[in-house]
Scaffold this motif. Sequence first.
Motif, PDB file in Angstrom:
ATOM      1  N   GLY A 177      62.014  74.134 -45.427  1.00 25.66           N
ATOM      2  CA  GLY A 177      61.987  72.864 -46.924  1.00 25.66           C
ATOM      3  C   GLY A 177      62.586  74.062 -47.249  1.00 25.66           C
ATOM      4  O   GLY A 177      63.747  73.652 -48.180  1.00 25.66           O
ATOM      5  N   LEU A 178      61.971  75.376 -47.683  1.00 19.85           N
ATOM      6  CA  LEU A 178      62.511  76.235 -48.953  1.00 19.85           C
ATOM      7  C   LEU A 178      63.868  76.213 -49.173  1.00 19.85           C
ATOM      8  O   LEU A 178      65.117  76.504 -49.318  1.00 19.85           O
ATOM      9  CB  LEU A 178      61.468  76.679 -49.250  1.00 19.85           C
ATOM     10  CG  LEU A 178      60.174  76.368 -50.154  1.00 19.85           C
ATOM     11  CD1 LEU A 178      59.721  77.386 -49.911  1.00 19.85           C
ATOM     12  CD2 LEU A 178      60.683  75.747 -51.489  1.00 19.85           C
ATOM     13  N   ALA A 179      63.902  76.949 -47.446  1.00 18.07           N
ATOM     14  CA  ALA A 179      65.384  77.375 -46.980  1.00 18.07           C
ATOM     15  C   ALA A 179      66.288  76.671 -47.016  1.00 18.07           C
ATOM     16  O   ALA A 179      67.604  77.111 -47.611  1.00 18.07           O
ATOM     17  CB  ALA A 179      65.119  77.987 -45.619  1.00 18.07           C
ATOM     18  N   ILE A 180      66.341  75.145 -47.255  1.00 19.81           N
ATOM     19  CA  ILE A 180      67.180  74.397 -47.234  1.00 19.81           C
ATOM     20  C   ILE A 180      68.079  74.407 -48.874  1.00 19.81           C
ATOM     21  O   ILE A 180      69.111  73.958 -48.683  1.00 19.81           O
ATOM     22  CB  ILE A 180      67.362  73.194 -46.591  1.00 19.81           C
ATOM     23  CG1 ILE A 180      66.579  73.074 -44.877  1.00 19.81           C
ATOM     24  CG2 ILE A 180      67.635  71.912 -46.879  1.00 19.81           C
ATOM     25  CD1 ILE A 180      65.950  71.510 -44.513  1.00 19.81           C
ATOM     26  N   LEU A 181      67.291  74.375 -49.624  1.00 15.15           N
ATOM     27  CA  LEU A 181      66.998  74.234 -50.961  1.00 15.15           C
ATOM     28  C   LEU A 181      67.905  75.250 -51.787  1.00 15.15           C
ATOM     29  O   LEU A 181      68.791  75.459 -52.160  1.00 15.15           O
ATOM     30  CB  LEU A 181      65.679  73.606 -52.235  1.00 15.15           C
ATOM     31  CG  LEU A 181      65.292  72.422 -51.708  1.00 15.15           C
ATOM     32  CD1 LEU A 181      64.145  72.683 -52.083  1.00 15.15           C
ATOM     33  CD2 LEU A 181      66.396  71.396 -51.974  1.00 15.15           C
ATOM     34  N   ARG A 182      67.360  76.347 -50.950  1.00 17.22           N
ATOM     35  CA  ARG A 182      68.124  78.373 -51.542  1.00 17.22           C
ATOM     36  C   ARG A 182      69.037  77.759 -51.084  1.00 17.22           C
ATOM     37  O   ARG A 182      70.614  78.721 -51.482  1.00 17.22           O
ATOM     38  CB  ARG A 182      67.020  78.678 -51.206  1.00 17.22           C
ATOM     39  CG  ARG A 182      65.932  79.376 -51.720  1.00 17.22           C
ATOM     40  CD  ARG A 182      65.173  80.744 -50.518  1.00 17.22           C
ATOM     41  NE  ARG A 182      63.649  80.228 -52.060  1.00 17.22           N
ATOM     42  CZ  ARG A 182      62.863  80.260 -50.784  1.00 17.22           C
ATOM     43  NH1 ARG A 182      62.661  80.114 -50.026  1.00 17.22           N
ATOM     44  NH2 ARG A 182      61.682  80.238 -52.195  1.00 17.22           N
ATOM     45  N   GLY A 183      69.688  76.931 -49.651  1.00 13.70           N
ATOM     46  CA  GLY A 183      71.616  77.544 -49.492  1.00 13.70           C
ATOM     47  C   GLY A 183      72.056  76.626 -49.955  1.00 13.70           C
ATOM     48  O   GLY A 183      73.533  76.751 -49.573  1.00 13.70           O
ATOM     49  N   HIS A 184      71.475  75.453 -51.072  1.00  9.55           N
ATOM     50  CA  HIS A 184      72.799  74.463 -51.496  1.00  9.55           C
ATOM     51  C   HIS A 184      73.134  75.846 -52.869  1.00  9.55           C
ATOM     52  O   HIS A 184      72.926  76.031 -53.476  1.00  9.55           O
ATOM     53  CB  HIS A 184      71.764  73.280 -51.931  1.00  9.55           C
ATOM     54  CG  HIS A 184      72.318  72.493 -50.937  1.00  9.55           C
ATOM     55  ND1 HIS A 184      73.465  71.620 -50.638  1.00  9.55           N
ATOM     56  CD2 HIS A 184      70.817  72.128 -49.897  1.00  9.55           C
ATOM     57  CE1 HIS A 184      72.624  71.168 -49.761  1.00  9.55           C
ATOM     58  NE2 HIS A 184      71.435  71.143 -49.206  1.00  9.55           N
ATOM     59  N   ASP A 185      74.882  75.580 -53.130  1.00  7.92           N
ATOM     60  CA  ASP A 185      75.387  75.932 -54.092  1.00  7.92           C
ATOM     61  C   ASP A 185      74.959  75.704 -55.228  1.00  7.92           C
ATOM     62  O   ASP A 185      74.904  76.832 -56.118  1.00  7.92           O
ATOM     63  CB  ASP A 185      76.368  76.377 -54.424  1.00  7.92           C
ATOM     64  CG  ASP A 185      76.769  77.307 -52.846  1.00  7.92           C
ATOM     65  OD1 ASP A 185      76.045  78.662 -53.066  1.00  7.92           O
ATOM     66  OD2 ASP A 185      77.562  77.329 -52.377  1.00  7.92           O
ATOM     67  N   ALA A 186      74.455  74.213 -55.136  1.00  3.20           N
ATOM     68  CA  ALA A 186      74.224  73.431 -56.762  1.00  3.20           C
ATOM     69  C   ALA A 186      72.994  73.464 -57.426  1.00  3.20           C
ATOM     70  O   ALA A 186      72.503  73.228 -57.946  1.00  3.20           O
ATOM     71  CB  ALA A 186      75.050  71.836 -56.791  1.00  3.20           C
TER      72      ALA A 186
END
Length: 77
Positions: free
Chosen positions: A16-25
């Motif tokens: 879940g954290l990786a998904i958030l970290r993957g967003h440029d914004a």
Amino acid sequence: MSRFRVLALDPIHEDGLAILRGHDAVDLIHLPEPTDAAISAEMAKAHMLILRGRHLPQTDFEQASELRLVSRHGVGC
């Protein structure tokens, strides 16, 4: 593009954290074992809050003038 400060409290699965970290914004601030003082300091700057079963005092929300979204995750929510 605007950037969003996402404050994530308590342990959250790394996927879940990786998904958030993957967003440029997204600027992710993850506090897996936060103190009350750390939560208050980060809430004041957060646009979004992710938490589990934790209850936060009203004063934290009163200081969070930028806060636009609160998401509680977990089973049964």
